[in-house]
Write an enzyme that holds these catalytic residues in place. Structure first.
Site, PDB file in Angstrom:
ATOM      1  CG  HIS A 229      -5.988   1.592   1.360  1.00 40.05           C
ATOM      2  ND1 HIS A 229      -6.625   2.555   2.107  1.00 40.05           N
ATOM      3  CD2 HIS A 229      -5.335   0.808   2.244  1.00 40.05           C
ATOM      4  CE1 HIS A 229      -6.374   2.365   3.390  1.00 40.05           C
ATOM      5  NE2 HIS A 229      -5.595   1.304   3.507  1.00 40.05           N
TER       6      HIS A 229
ATOM      7  CG  ASP B 177     -10.129   5.745   4.777  1.00 33.86           C
ATOM      8  OD1 ASP B 177      -9.218   5.780   3.934  1.00 33.86           O
ATOM      9  OD2 ASP B 177     -10.722   6.761   5.211  1.00 33.86           O
TER      10      ASP B 177
END
Length: 451
Positions: free
Chosen positions: A423, A427
């Site tokens: 992450h 995204d």
């Protein structure tokens, strides 16, 4: 006689130490020249160490799981003066520069006291050879023999007058069964020189009528302590570092692979001498065909430098289960291969990993990894990223279920597909969009072969 100290040589790759993952000798063993001594593992590969001289092992560096520094003693071998001197000269010639030697060849003859010490060490560290008899023929046939010979009429203690002071011959399987049943083998009669399963059967039949009851099975089982070494240690360290450093998230979607499976079956029916196709080559073609539009997924993240390197080619890591644990050989330039070439390379790399013959360069440099449990794939997985990569894709088991097509209900083959991402650089929207792109290709497989 002299002692030759075999020091761990420079295995390459700039390493400073290696782990002992297996000993093939022990103190007291006699070895021949070029005989395998130990398996040593680095961060990249397992290397077999072979003896440069013939002689007797008098000292070893440590136990399995211990680390040994390059240039330090691995084993000490007692050999003749000439062989030791030649081996020492050869070893000095290939020693790592700057590594100080930790032992010298002792050219003088050993004393009587040293000889005695060596013999005692060899005795203490050697195990007697086991020559247990092999297991007998089937218990049913032996039991029938007992009945025909009247063994079911024996007295409760066997009745054959066996000498309890003499050892009872029996196979390991028979001994274990007797221990589990709390039966003293000396109480079991036999018509030969050893107790067999049929003899235990006859004993149980007779003594059952006399009120004998086998003990109830224990609840649970004995605790076992397993040392985490070798490949399992590497896996533990890598997985811990991945979860510790990478904020994972996983996205899962369902894909209808009915048409893909029909195409795969048709291609396999006409494959000739080419390798049989699984679903993986098709998934790889789809992955390669979509990564150009999602370069953030085909990348490696350098934590320390804070740099993401997006690769211009797809070096596909193939998570492979082996007896030693999970390994990830790398299928290089996957974007340049067709399904048949991919199937062949997948088979070759998997076999190399399972047999321990994968080369060092085949185990590094991946840009994205594919992991599959095949028919054990389950409903969904949350795979752990193969650091320093930033994404890993996991197809799950294909199942057949009814689905709606307009007002009709039809049979369809469905597969969940998981993707775990880093992450920090990927995204959630990117991951979801990518899986939708994969889904389009896999649900309309003719597009896999379109330019």
């Amino acid at each position: 006689m002299a002692r030759f100290t075999f020091k761990l040589p420079d295995i390459g790759e700039g390493i400073s130490e290696a782990e002992i993952v297996a000993w093939h000798v022990k103190v007291g063993d006699t070895v021949e020249e070029d005989q395998q001594l130990a398996d040593m593992m680095t961060d990249k590969a397992t290397v077999e160490m072979e003896s440069p001289v013939a002689g007797k092992i008098v000292e070893v560096a440590g136990e399995e799981g211990d680390q040994v520094a390059i240039g330090s003693m691995l084993v000490v071998i007692e050999t003749d003066d000439e062989s030791a001197a030649e081996a020492e000269e050869e070893q000095v010639a290939v020693e790592t520069p700057g590594v100080e030697a930790e032992g010298e060849v002792e050219a003088s003859a050993t004393t009587d006291a040293q000889d005695k010490e060596i013999r005692e060490k060899a005795k203490a560290n050697s195990k007697p050879a086991r020559a247990e008899p092999v297991e007998a023929p089937s218990s049913s046939s032996r039991a029938q023999e007992k009945e025909e010979q009247g063994f079911d009429k024996l007295s409760p203690n066997g009745g054959e007058g066996r000498d309890h002071d003499k050892p009872v011959l029996a196979s390991p399987a028979v001994r274990k069964r007797a221990r589990d049943l709390n039966i003293d083998l000396a109480d079991v009669a036999s018509d030969g020189d050893r107790v067999r399963h049929g003899d235990l059967d006859a004993y149980l039949r007779y003594n059952g009528s006399q009120g004998y009851h086998a003990p109830h099975a224990e609840r649970g089982w004995a605790d076992e302590t397993v040392k985490v070494i070798g490949m399992r240690r590497r896996i533990a360290e890598n997985m811990a570092a991945s979860k510790r450093n990478i904020p994972h998230f996983t996205y899962v979607d369902e894909i209808d692979v009915t048409e893909l499976e029909a195409m795969r079956a048709s291609l396999n029916a006409n494959r000739g001498s080419r390798p049989k196709l699984t679903v993986l080559p098709f998934i790889i073609v789809a992955i390669c065909g979509t990564l150009r539009d999602f370069p953030m997924l085909n990348a490696r993240y350098d934590d320390e430098a804070g740099v993401v390197t997006r690769s211009g080619s797809v070096n596909m890591g193939m998570a492979t289960q082996t007896d030693a644990g999970l390994m990830v050989p790398v299928l290089r330039d996957a974007q340049d291969m067709n399904v048949w070439q991919l199937a062949s390379e997948i088979g070759r790399l998997s076999e190399a990993a399972r047999s321990g013959k994968a080369k060092s360069e085949e185990m590094q440099g991946g840009t994205i990894t594919l992991t599959s449990l095949g028919p054990l794939g389950g409903i969904a997985t949350t795979p752990v990223i193969n650091r320093p990569e930033v994404a890993i894709i996991g197809p799950n088991k294909i199942v057949e279920r009814p689905v709606f097509q307009g007002d009709d209900i039809v049979r369809a083959k469905l597969m969940n597909l998981s993707i775990s991402c880093d992450h920090r650089v990927v995204d959630g929207y990117d991951a979801a969009s990518y899986v939708q792109a994969l889904k389009k290709l896999l649900e309309t497989p003719v597009l896999l072969f379109a330019d």
